[in-house]
Design a protein around this motif. Structure first.
Motif, PDB file in Angstrom:
ATOM      1  N   VAL A 129       0.825  -1.208   0.000  1.00 23.21           N
ATOM      2  CA  VAL A 129       0.000   0.000   0.000  1.00 23.21           C
ATOM      3  C   VAL A 129       0.861   1.261   0.000  1.00 23.21           C
ATOM      4  CG1 VAL A 129      -0.242   0.404   2.491  1.00 23.21           C
ATOM      5  CG2 VAL A 129      -2.188   0.845   0.946  1.00 23.21           C
ATOM      6  N   ARG A 130       2.149   1.099   0.185  1.00 21.29           N
ATOM      7  CA  ARG A 130       3.071   2.240   0.097  1.00 21.29           C
ATOM      8  C   ARG A 130       2.882   3.004  -1.207  1.00 21.29           C
ATOM      9  NH1 ARG A 130       7.710   2.709  -2.759  1.00 21.29           N
ATOM     10  NH2 ARG A 130       7.913   0.472  -3.138  1.00 21.29           N
ATOM     11  N   ARG A 131       2.622   2.297  -2.289  1.00 22.13           N
ATOM     12  CA  ARG A 131       2.440   2.956  -3.585  1.00 22.13           C
ATOM     13  C   ARG A 131       1.328   4.001  -3.515  1.00 22.13           C
ATOM     14  NH1 ARG A 131       0.463   0.174  -7.663  1.00 22.13           N
ATOM     15  NH2 ARG A 131      -0.647  -1.268  -6.306  1.00 22.13           N
ATOM     16  N   TYR A 132       0.311   3.711  -2.739  1.00 21.68           N
ATOM     17  CA  TYR A 132      -0.800   4.633  -2.564  1.00 21.68           C
ATOM     18  C   TYR A 132      -0.413   5.756  -1.600  1.00 21.68           C
ATOM     19  CZ  TYR A 132      -5.737   5.967  -2.177  1.00 21.68           C
ATOM     20  OH  TYR A 132      -6.924   6.644  -2.224  1.00 21.68           O
ATOM     21  N   ALA A 133       0.235   5.372  -0.505  1.00 27.42           N
ATOM     22  CA  ALA A 133       0.533   6.325   0.561  1.00 27.42           C
ATOM     23  C   ALA A 133       1.463   7.445   0.101  1.00 27.42           C
ATOM     24  CB  ALA A 133       1.158   5.590   1.749  1.00 27.42           C
ATOM     25  N   GLU A 134       2.390   7.138  -0.788  1.00 29.83           N
ATOM     26  CA  GLU A 134       3.411   8.110  -1.172  1.00 29.83           C
ATOM     27  C   GLU A 134       2.834   9.356  -1.828  1.00 29.83           C
ATOM     28  OE1 GLU A 134       7.211   5.131  -1.916  1.00 29.83           O
ATOM     29  OE2 GLU A 134       5.939   5.700  -3.607  1.00 29.83           O
ATOM     30  N   HIS A 135       1.720   9.211  -2.527  1.00 30.42           N
ATOM     31  CA  HIS A 135       1.146  10.349  -3.241  1.00 30.42           C
ATOM     32  C   HIS A 135      -0.298  10.597  -2.855  1.00 30.42           C
ATOM     33  CE1 HIS A 135       4.758  10.775  -5.631  1.00 30.42           C
ATOM     34  NE2 HIS A 135       4.759   9.467  -5.768  1.00 30.42           N
ATOM     35  N   LEU A 136      -0.654  10.125  -1.683  1.00 24.25           N
ATOM     36  CA  LEU A 136      -1.965  10.425  -1.125  1.00 24.25           C
ATOM     37  C   LEU A 136      -1.991  11.887  -0.665  1.00 24.25           C
ATOM     38  CD1 LEU A 136      -4.646   8.956  -0.327  1.00 24.25           C
ATOM     39  CD2 LEU A 136      -3.640   8.668   1.936  1.00 24.25           C
ATOM     40  N   THR A 137      -3.069  12.586  -0.968  1.00 27.53           N
ATOM     41  CA  THR A 137      -3.173  13.983  -0.546  1.00 27.53           C
ATOM     42  C   THR A 137      -3.565  14.032   0.925  1.00 27.53           C
ATOM     43  OG1 THR A 137      -3.826  14.655  -2.771  1.00 27.53           O
ATOM     44  CG2 THR A 137      -4.240  16.218  -0.992  1.00 27.53           C
ATOM     45  N   VAL A 138      -2.573  14.040   1.788  1.00 34.84           N
ATOM     46  CA  VAL A 138      -2.823  14.101   3.228  1.00 34.84           C
ATOM     47  C   VAL A 138      -2.970  15.540   3.716  1.00 34.84           C
ATOM     48  CG1 VAL A 138      -1.746  11.882   3.761  1.00 34.84           C
ATOM     49  CG2 VAL A 138      -0.332  13.950   3.656  1.00 34.84           C
ATOM     50  N   LYS A 139      -2.580  16.497   2.849  1.00 35.33           N
ATOM     51  CA  LYS A 139      -2.686  17.910   3.190  1.00 35.33           C
ATOM     52  C   LYS A 139      -2.744  18.698   1.884  1.00 35.33           C
ATOM     53  CE  LYS A 139      -0.152  21.545   5.697  1.00 35.33           C
ATOM     54  NZ  LYS A 139       1.103  21.832   6.440  1.00 35.33           N
TER      55      LYS A 139
ATOM     56  N   TRP B  77       1.087   2.466   7.357  1.00 34.10           N
ATOM     57  CA  TRP B  77       0.736   1.769   6.123  1.00 34.10           C
ATOM     58  C   TRP B  77      -0.352   0.729   6.386  1.00 34.10           C
ATOM     59  CZ3 TRP B  77       6.442   0.620   4.384  1.00 34.10           C
ATOM     60  CH2 TRP B  77       6.977   1.765   3.761  1.00 34.10           C
ATOM     61  N   THR B  78      -0.225   0.004   7.494  1.00 33.26           N
ATOM     62  CA  THR B  78      -1.223  -1.016   7.830  1.00 33.26           C
ATOM     63  C   THR B  78      -2.583  -0.375   8.071  1.00 33.26           C
ATOM     64  OG1 THR B  78       0.527  -2.366   8.825  1.00 33.26           O
ATOM     65  CG2 THR B  78      -1.752  -2.964   9.335  1.00 33.26           C
ATOM     66  N   GLY B  79      -2.592   0.753   8.763  1.00 31.70           N
ATOM     67  CA  GLY B  79      -3.838   1.463   9.000  1.00 31.70           C
ATOM     68  C   GLY B  79      -4.473   1.952   7.710  1.00 31.70           C
ATOM     69  N   LEU B  80      -3.644   2.428   6.798  1.00 31.15           N
ATOM     70  CA  LEU B  80      -4.161   2.865   5.507  1.00 31.15           C
ATOM     71  C   LEU B  80      -4.742   1.696   4.727  1.00 31.15           C
ATOM     72  CD1 LEU B  80      -4.530   5.042   3.347  1.00 31.15           C
ATOM     73  CD2 LEU B  80      -2.166   4.604   2.613  1.00 31.15           C
ATOM     74  N   LEU B  81      -4.073   0.551   4.786  1.00 29.17           N
ATOM     75  CA  LEU B  81      -4.582  -0.643   4.114  1.00 29.17           C
ATOM     76  C   LEU B  81      -5.941  -1.030   4.683  1.00 29.17           C
ATOM     77  CD1 LEU B  81      -3.944  -2.945   2.080  1.00 29.17           C
ATOM     78  CD2 LEU B  81      -3.002  -4.228   4.003  1.00 29.17           C
ATOM     79  N   TRP B  82      -6.083  -0.958   5.998  1.00 28.25           N
ATOM     80  CA  TRP B  82      -7.362  -1.267   6.650  1.00 28.25           C
ATOM     81  C   TRP B  82      -8.451  -0.319   6.161  1.00 28.25           C
ATOM     82  CZ3 TRP B  82      -8.996  -5.077   9.977  1.00 28.25           C
ATOM     83  CH2 TRP B  82     -10.222  -4.870  10.616  1.00 28.25           C
ATOM     84  N   GLU B  83      -8.125   0.969   6.112  1.00 30.42           N
ATOM     85  CA  GLU B  83      -9.090   1.954   5.647  1.00 30.42           C
ATOM     86  C   GLU B  83      -9.523   1.669   4.211  1.00 30.42           C
ATOM     87  OE1 GLU B  83     -10.526   4.867   7.044  1.00 30.42           O
ATOM     88  OE2 GLU B  83      -9.947   3.846   8.892  1.00 30.42           O
ATOM     89  N   LEU B  84      -8.568   1.391   3.350  1.00 33.71           N
ATOM     90  CA  LEU B  84      -8.883   1.144   1.944  1.00 33.71           C
ATOM     91  C   LEU B  84      -9.684  -0.141   1.771  1.00 33.71           C
ATOM     92  CD1 LEU B  84      -5.462   2.126   0.339  1.00 33.71           C
ATOM     93  CD2 LEU B  84      -7.615   3.384   0.178  1.00 33.71           C
TER      94      LEU B  84
END
Length: 299
Positions: free
Chosen positions: A216-226, A282-289
């Motif tokens: 899920v890192r591929r998603y996290a790197e360019h996720l608009t967190v701000k 990353w694990t939390g983001l995977l859970w959310e997705l």
């Protein structure tokens, strides 16, 4: 995801200028780290050795172990392939290409050289849609990944989609060498070591960049967190098994700093990184997705 402008490139180039003006000593962190080649050899040996050791188990156990163990090693190899893409292992580009192809062998699917060529375009055209940033999602991706199930499927097949999504990109001689090397290695594994060894390696390679805590890192790197921040870092414990690839803003700020100095860059210029938003897990983001959001597609 970020807007379809060159804002991402400008944002990082301005940060790079500011960083080097304030911390000129950051230049000492730049340049290749040839010791990484030994790490590549060790990881390739470990992944193949585990595949052979697990081959006596039932197929379902091999699949589970691919997810629980093999994917972490395969992902680590992918991170070092990324360093090779930036010529951060050896000084000569040809040597970096060779070590990247070698690191790619236990992943079964040939992608190292194709990744190198597209990833350098990604840095030059960060966030531009439909071809310029060749690692950014295109129109088809957004049309497909519209529900939780479809997003999950996209996460699973995403690495293959990105690889085949050439948009007119012709395979280079090095890419053909990569394909040939993986074809020979894959055939040798299947014929000499057995289909279960092949299964472990192939499943590990796919899971490492798919629906997995490191994938899920591929998603996290360019996720608009701000708003206004086109890239995002992750500073959690999975960096310890991912060669600090979570330091992603740092990487786009100064791409010629190898993995083993990314954390030093962060600590050196803390005032430039601590105010930024980052992905906490990353694990939390995977859970959310998986269970709460139907956002997509992944990067």
């Amino acid at each position: 995801l970020m807007s379809s402008t060159k804002y991402g490139v400008r944002w990082h180039s301005e940060r790079r200028k500011q960083l080097l003006e304030r911390y000129p000593e950051a230049r000492t962190l730049m340049g290749p780290n040839p010791w990484t080649a030994l790490v590549v050899v060790a990881l390739v040996a470990l992944e193949v050795g585990l595949a052979v050791a697990f081959s006596a188990l039932p197929w379902w156990a091999i699949v589970l172990l691919s997810y629980a163990v093999g994917a972490f090693i395969a992902h680590a190899l992918g991170v070092l392939i990324h360093d090779a893409a930036h010529d951060l292992i050896f000084r000569k580009p040809w040597a970096n290409k060779l070590i990247a192809i070698f690191a790619n062998l236990p992943l079964i699917f040939p992608a190292a050289i194709d990744f190198r060529e597209k990833h350098l375009l990604h840095h030059a055209h960060l966030g531009e849609p439909d071809g310029a940033d060749s690692q950014a999602p295109g129109a088809w991706d957004f049309r497909f990944a519209t529900t939780r199930l479809r997003t999950y499927v996209w996460h699973v097949i995403g690495p293959m989609v990105v690889t085949f999504n050439s948009r007119g990109h012709k395979l280079s001689a090095w890419a053909w060498l990569n394909i040939a090397a993986n074809a020979v290695a894959g055939a040798a594994v299947f014929l000499l070591l057995g289909w279960k060894v092949f299964l472990f390696l192939g499943a590990s390679g796919l899971m490492a960049f798919a629906h997995h805590p490191v994938g899920v890192r591929r998603y996290a790197e360019h996720l608009t967190v701000k708003p206004g921040q086109p890239t995002a870092s992750y500073y959690g414990p999975l960096n310890w098994v991912s060669f600090d690839v979570g330091y992603h803003v740092e990487h786009h700020d100064v791409p010629n700093v190898p993995w083993n100095r990314a954390r030093k860059l962060h600590l050196m210029a803390k005032e430039l990184y601590e105010p930024l938003a980052h992905v906490h897990s990353w694990t939390g983001l995977l859970w959310e997705l998986t269970f709460h959001k139907s956002e997509g597609p992944a990067r």
